[in-house]
Write an enzyme that holds these catalytic residues in place. Structure first.
Site, PDB file in Angstrom:
ATOM      1  N   TYR A  12       0.834  -1.220   0.000  1.00 44.00           N
ATOM      2  CA  TYR A  12       0.000   0.000   0.000  1.00 44.00           C
ATOM      3  C   TYR A  12       0.866   1.267   0.000  1.00 44.00           C
ATOM      4  CZ  TYR A  12      -3.323   3.427   1.974  1.00 44.00           C
ATOM      5  OH  TYR A  12      -4.087   4.540   2.229  1.00 44.00           O
ATOM      6  N   ASN A  33       8.205  -9.915  -1.681  1.00 49.13           N
ATOM      7  CA  ASN A  33       7.850 -11.342  -1.830  1.00 49.13           C
ATOM      8  C   ASN A  33       6.367 -11.529  -2.145  1.00 49.13           C
ATOM      9  OD1 ASN A  33       6.563 -10.867   0.580  1.00 49.13           O
ATOM     10  ND2 ASN A  33       7.743 -12.362   1.785  1.00 49.13           N
ATOM     11  N   ASN A  36       1.812  -9.963   0.852  1.00 49.54           N
ATOM     12  CA  ASN A  36       0.596  -9.195   1.175  1.00 49.54           C
ATOM     13  C   ASN A  36       0.293  -8.175   0.077  1.00 49.54           C
ATOM     14  OD1 ASN A  36      -1.565  -8.725   2.995  1.00 49.54           O
ATOM     15  ND2 ASN A  36      -0.589  -6.819   3.646  1.00 49.54           N
ATOM     16  N   SER A 125       6.296   3.259  13.179  1.00 49.86           N
ATOM     17  CA  SER A 125       4.868   3.486  13.405  1.00 49.86           C
ATOM     18  C   SER A 125       4.646   4.269  14.691  1.00 49.86           C
ATOM     19  CB  SER A 125       4.187   2.116  13.527  1.00 49.86           C
ATOM     20  OG  SER A 125       2.911   2.251  14.072  1.00 49.86           O
ATOM     21  N   TYR A 149       3.812  -7.030  17.060  1.00 48.98           N
ATOM     22  CA  TYR A 149       4.020  -6.160  15.894  1.00 48.98           C
ATOM     23  C   TYR A 149       4.741  -4.880  16.320  1.00 48.98           C
ATOM     24  CZ  TYR A 149       3.089  -2.471  12.527  1.00 48.98           C
ATOM     25  OH  TYR A 149       3.242  -1.393  11.685  1.00 48.98           O
ATOM     26  N   LYS A 153       8.769  -3.296  15.620  1.00 48.79           N
ATOM     27  CA  LYS A 153       9.152  -1.962  15.137  1.00 48.79           C
ATOM     28  C   LYS A 153      10.125  -1.301  16.128  1.00 48.79           C
ATOM     29  CE  LYS A 153       6.865  -1.920  11.374  1.00 48.79           C
ATOM     30  NZ  LYS A 153       7.554  -1.934  10.099  1.00 48.79           N
ATOM     31  N   TYR A 176       4.885   6.540  11.096  1.00 49.45           N
ATOM     32  CA  TYR A 176       3.632   6.893  10.435  1.00 49.45           C
ATOM     33  C   TYR A 176       2.506   6.914  11.455  1.00 49.45           C
ATOM     34  CZ  TYR A 176       6.171   4.528   6.560  1.00 49.45           C
ATOM     35  OH  TYR A 176       7.092   4.083   5.659  1.00 49.45           O
ATOM     36  N   ASN A 178      -1.813   7.418  10.902  1.00 52.63           N
ATOM     37  CA  ASN A 178      -2.753   6.485  10.250  1.00 52.63           C
ATOM     38  C   ASN A 178      -2.935   6.803   8.766  1.00 52.63           C
ATOM     39  OD1 ASN A 178      -3.261   6.482  13.199  1.00 52.63           O
ATOM     40  ND2 ASN A 178      -4.739   4.914  12.665  1.00 52.63           N
ATOM     41  N   ARG A 230      -7.742   9.537  16.022  1.00 51.41           N
ATOM     42  CA  ARG A 230      -6.445   9.237  15.386  1.00 51.41           C
ATOM     43  C   ARG A 230      -6.077  10.342  14.421  1.00 51.41           C
ATOM     44  NH1 ARG A 230      -7.041   6.099  18.804  1.00 51.41           N
ATOM     45  NH2 ARG A 230      -6.730   3.837  18.846  1.00 51.41           N
TER      46      ARG A 230
HETATM   47  P1  NAD Z   1       1.637  -3.730   3.023  1.00 52.72           P
HETATM   48  O1  NAD Z   1       1.413  -5.055   3.626  1.00 52.72           O
HETATM   49  O2  NAD Z   1       0.666  -3.238   2.007  1.00 52.72           O
HETATM   50  O3  NAD Z   1       3.097  -3.668   2.371  1.00 52.72           O
HETATM   51  C1  NAD Z   1       4.183  -4.399   2.901  1.00 52.72           C
HETATM   52  C2  NAD Z   1       4.835  -5.111   1.729  1.00 52.72           C
HETATM   53  O4  NAD Z   1       5.951  -5.860   2.204  1.00 52.72           O
HETATM   54  C3  NAD Z   1       3.904  -6.095   1.036  1.00 52.72           C
HETATM   55  O5  NAD Z   1       3.927  -5.833  -0.362  1.00 52.72           O
HETATM   56  C4  NAD Z   1       4.475  -7.463   1.359  1.00 52.72           C
HETATM   57  O6  NAD Z   1       4.261  -8.386   0.322  1.00 52.72           O
HETATM   58  C5  NAD Z   1       5.934  -7.125   1.567  1.00 52.72           C
HETATM   59  N1  NAD Z   1       6.665  -8.041   2.453  1.00 52.72           N
HETATM   60  C6  NAD Z   1       6.301  -8.474   3.680  1.00 52.72           C
HETATM   61  N2  NAD Z   1       7.234  -9.302   4.185  1.00 52.72           N
HETATM   62  C7  NAD Z   1       8.231  -9.345   3.269  1.00 52.72           C
HETATM   63  C8  NAD Z   1       9.472 -10.017   3.201  1.00 52.72           C
HETATM   64  N3  NAD Z   1       9.876 -10.822   4.196  1.00 52.72           N
HETATM   65  N4  NAD Z   1      10.246  -9.851   2.124  1.00 52.72           N
HETATM   66  C9  NAD Z   1       9.841  -9.062   1.097  1.00 52.72           C
HETATM   67  N5  NAD Z   1       8.673  -8.415   1.091  1.00 52.72           N
HETATM   68  C10 NAD Z   1       7.881  -8.554   2.168  1.00 52.72           C
HETATM   69  O7  NAD Z   1       1.760  -2.687   4.220  1.00 52.72           O
HETATM   70  P2  NAD Z   1       1.872  -1.106   4.172  1.00 52.72           P
HETATM   71  O8  NAD Z   1       0.651  -0.567   4.801  1.00 52.72           O
HETATM   72  O9  NAD Z   1       2.271  -0.636   2.844  1.00 52.72           O
HETATM   73  O10 NAD Z   1       3.050  -0.903   5.219  1.00 52.72           O
HETATM   74  C11 NAD Z   1       4.395  -0.757   4.832  1.00 52.72           C
HETATM   75  C12 NAD Z   1       5.247  -0.672   6.085  1.00 52.72           C
HETATM   76  O11 NAD Z   1       4.801   0.413   6.893  1.00 52.72           O
HETATM   77  C13 NAD Z   1       5.182  -1.911   6.972  1.00 52.72           C
HETATM   78  O12 NAD Z   1       6.477  -2.163   7.490  1.00 52.72           O
HETATM   79  C14 NAD Z   1       4.235  -1.506   8.085  1.00 52.72           C
HETATM   80  O13 NAD Z   1       4.493  -2.188   9.284  1.00 52.72           O
HETATM   81  C15 NAD Z   1       4.545  -0.027   8.221  1.00 52.72           C
HETATM   82  N6  NAD Z   1       3.423   0.746   8.786  1.00 52.72           N
HETATM   83  C16 NAD Z   1       2.207   0.704   8.169  1.00 52.72           C
HETATM   84  C17 NAD Z   1       1.147   1.417   8.711  1.00 52.72           C
HETATM   85  C18 NAD Z   1      -0.229   1.386   8.076  1.00 52.72           C
HETATM   86  O14 NAD Z   1      -1.195   1.786   8.718  1.00 52.72           O
HETATM   87  N7  NAD Z   1      -0.385   0.937   6.834  1.00 52.72           N
HETATM   88  C19 NAD Z   1       1.333   2.193   9.858  1.00 52.72           C
HETATM   89  C20 NAD Z   1       2.592   2.236  10.441  1.00 52.72           C
HETATM   90  C21 NAD Z   1       3.638   1.503   9.885  1.00 52.72           C
HETATM   91  C1  UD1 Z   2      -3.748   0.048  14.338  1.00 51.42           C
HETATM   92  C2  UD1 Z   2      -2.805  -0.757  15.204  1.00 51.42           C
HETATM   93  C3  UD1 Z   2      -1.411  -0.141  15.108  1.00 51.42           C
HETATM   94  C4  UD1 Z   2      -0.952  -0.112  13.666  1.00 51.42           C
HETATM   95  C5  UD1 Z   2      -1.976   0.635  12.820  1.00 51.42           C
HETATM   96  C6  UD1 Z   2      -1.646   0.582  11.357  1.00 51.42           C
HETATM   97  C7  UD1 Z   2      -4.109  -1.763  17.012  1.00 51.42           C
HETATM   98  C8  UD1 Z   2      -4.413  -1.716  18.471  1.00 51.42           C
HETATM   99  N1  UD1 Z   2      -3.300  -0.781  16.575  1.00 51.42           N
HETATM  100  O1  UD1 Z   2      -3.751   1.380  14.787  1.00 51.42           O
HETATM  101  O2  UD1 Z   2      -0.502  -0.878  15.878  1.00 51.42           O
HETATM  102  O3  UD1 Z   2       0.306   0.537  13.558  1.00 51.42           O
HETATM  103  O4  UD1 Z   2      -3.279   0.043  13.004  1.00 51.42           O
HETATM  104  O5  UD1 Z   2      -1.751  -0.713  10.847  1.00 51.42           O
HETATM  105  O6  UD1 Z   2      -4.567  -2.623  16.274  1.00 51.42           O
HETATM  106  N2  UD1 Z   2     -11.939   1.196  14.711  1.00 51.42           N
HETATM  107  C9  UD1 Z   2     -13.292   0.880  14.817  1.00 51.42           C
HETATM  108  N3  UD1 Z   2     -13.764  -0.153  14.049  1.00 51.42           N
HETATM  109  C10 UD1 Z   2     -12.973  -0.865  13.191  1.00 51.42           C
HETATM  110  C11 UD1 Z   2     -11.621  -0.529  13.097  1.00 51.42           C
HETATM  111  C12 UD1 Z   2     -11.128   0.487  13.872  1.00 51.42           C
HETATM  112  O7  UD1 Z   2     -14.013   1.495  15.579  1.00 51.42           O
HETATM  113  O8  UD1 Z   2     -13.482  -1.793  12.542  1.00 51.42           O
HETATM  114  C13 UD1 Z   2     -11.405   2.321  15.503  1.00 51.42           C
HETATM  115  C14 UD1 Z   2     -10.304   1.940  16.477  1.00 51.42           C
HETATM  116  O9  UD1 Z   2     -10.829   1.578  17.705  1.00 51.42           O
HETATM  117  C15 UD1 Z   2      -9.493   3.250  16.518  1.00 51.42           C
HETATM  118  C16 UD1 Z   2      -9.671   3.841  15.125  1.00 51.42           C
HETATM  119  O10 UD1 Z   2     -10.837   3.218  14.588  1.00 51.42           O
HETATM  120  O11 UD1 Z   2     -10.057   4.132  17.442  1.00 51.42           O
HETATM  121  C17 UD1 Z   2      -8.504   3.560  14.187  1.00 51.42           C
HETATM  122  O12 UD1 Z   2      -8.247   2.159  14.182  1.00 51.42           O
HETATM  123  P1  UD1 Z   2      -7.175   1.488  13.181  1.00 51.42           P
HETATM  124  O13 UD1 Z   2      -7.464   1.946  11.798  1.00 51.42           O
HETATM  125  O14 UD1 Z   2      -7.172   0.032  13.454  1.00 51.42           O
HETATM  126  O15 UD1 Z   2      -5.798   2.156  13.591  1.00 51.42           O
HETATM  127  P2  UD1 Z   2      -5.046   2.194  15.024  1.00 51.42           P
HETATM  128  O16 UD1 Z   2      -5.844   1.528  16.083  1.00 51.42           O
HETATM  129  O17 UD1 Z   2      -4.650   3.592  15.269  1.00 51.42           O
END
Ligand code: NAD
Ligand code: UD1
Length: 343
Positions: A12, A33, A36, A125, A149, A153, A176, A178, A230
């Protein structure tokens, strides 16, 4: 043109960042890989930028392939997105998370070291702040986590700090908040494999009729309307933050300046409650999002939003897009791709 290794670049955040990299004249090489994600995301990015994107199907746990990749490219920096991110799954399968997120990063760092690549942008994160004592959240706030998780990080951040103390190495850890939204073409976006854990993809799947109704996790928090607050940041703003981080590394390189470990929040600086987001989505898109209030989700905090002062002063970056724009972009993506990349 500088080559940038983008691990997890098909995901994403990675796919949106590729666009900004190409637009700015970098040459991204995706290493993913596809555990996801879908290679279709890369095809769609190629259509947007009208350029071929180098793609290697590989795992960061595969050190030989990583070495091969470094041998055949001269990388200036690595943006390390690759990782697993489902909090619930991490509680059930902690070893999978430590292996992938921590051991995978160690592999990458070792190979970077072997090939003399000293610039890293890491996907951290806001989860590393645990339950913050006050808001907004500044980068110097204490860190703690309650699930594997988040721990993975945090562990990587500690590893990067130690590495930067031990030798000349630059690690920008982008924390990051949200990420939501999608690219304006509606051709790439967030494509959760199962039922979404996160709020925005859940809302948009309800709107498109894939899911029946949203469960709002608690309305008894000490917030504006009792629901969780958030800091929702548009994915394009987030992607641009990575570009700014890279440009900062390029400047450091030119000035012969070692940056070391630098944690930086990427958020908007303001909070939105669950119900505010639902209302904004309905208003922007004209779609109905039925919901029901249920009990709190374990591990959730009441409110979380960033101070973005450091990103502004150090990287000259700040978020541009608002929630309405993010809702419109999310909806365009969801409506055009009701089954994600399988549509
Ligand atoms: P995502 O799952 O869409 O992207 C992660 C990518 O990494 C995927 O394409 C997956 O196939 C690839 N991947 C996973 N394990 C791998 C491996 N061992 N080798 C090679 N590729 C691998 O997730 P995203 O939302 O794009 O997140 C990207 C990064 O940001 C992640 O590290 C995630 O933890 C971090 N992050 C995401 C959020 C969020 O809300 N999306 C918030 C904070 C941090
Ligand atoms: C979550 C993760 C966080 C991760 C982030 C991005 C948890 C406790 N935290 O954050 O570690 O880095 O996602 O992947 O899982 N909500 C609802 N209904 C839903 C989904 C969410 O009410 O179906 C609410 C939650 O309670 C929260 C807000 O929406 O108040 C945002 O939730 P979410 O999008 O899951 O993000 P975080 O909880 O901030």
């Amino acid at each position: 043109m500088k080559n940038i290794l983008v691990t997890g670049g098909a995901g994403y955040i990675g796919s949106h960042t590729l666009i900004e990299l190409v637009k700015a004249g970098f040459n991204p090489v995706v290493y993913d890989n596809l555990s996801n994600s879908s290679v279709i995301a890369i095809d769609r990015v190629e259509n947007i930028v009208n350029q071929k994107i180098d793609f290697i199907k590989g795992d960061v746990l595969d050190k030989d392939l990583l070495k091969q990749t470094f041998k055949t490219h001269n990388f200036f920096a690595v943006i390390h997105f690759a990782g697993l991110k489902a909090v619930g799954e991490s509680v059930k399968e902690p070893l999978k998370y430590y292996q992938n997120n921590v051991a995978g990063t160690l592999n990458l760092l070792e190979v970077m070291s072997e090939f003399g690549v000293q610039n890293l942008v890491f996907s951290s994160s806001a989860t590393v702040y645990g339950s913050p004592k006050s808001l907004p959240i500044f980068e110097h706030f204490p860190r703690s986590c309650t699930n594997p998780y988040g721990q993975s990080k945090l562990m990587v951040e500690y590893i990067l700090e130690d590495l930067c103390k031990s030798k000349a190495f630059n690690a920008i850890s982008l924390r990051y908040f949200n990420p939501i939204g999608a690219y304006q073409t509606g051709t790439i976006g967030e494509d959760p494999k199962d039922i979404p854990n996160n709020l925005m993809p859940y809302i948009s799947q309800v709107a498109v009729g894939k899911l029946q109704k949203l469960s709002v996790f608690g309305d008894d928090y000490d917030t504006i309307d009792g629901t969780g607050v958030r800091d929702y940041i548009h994915i394009i703003d987030l992607a641009k933050g990575h570009l700014k981080a890279l440009e900062y590394l390029v400047k450091g390189d030119k000035d012969n300046h070692i940056i070391g470990f630098e944690p930086i929040n990427l958020g908007t600086g303001s909070g939105t409650s669950v119900l505010q987001l639902v209302n904004a989505f309905e208003k922007a898109t004209g779609q109905n999002v039925p919901y029901v209030i249920v009990s709190r989700r374990a591990g959730d905090i009441a409110s979380c939003y960033a101070s973005c002062d450091k990103a502004k002063s150090l990287l000259n970056w700040q978020a541009q897009f608002d929630i309405t724009r993010a809702c419109l972009d999310t909806w365009r993506w969801q409506k055009n791709n009701p089954m994600g990349y399988q549509s």
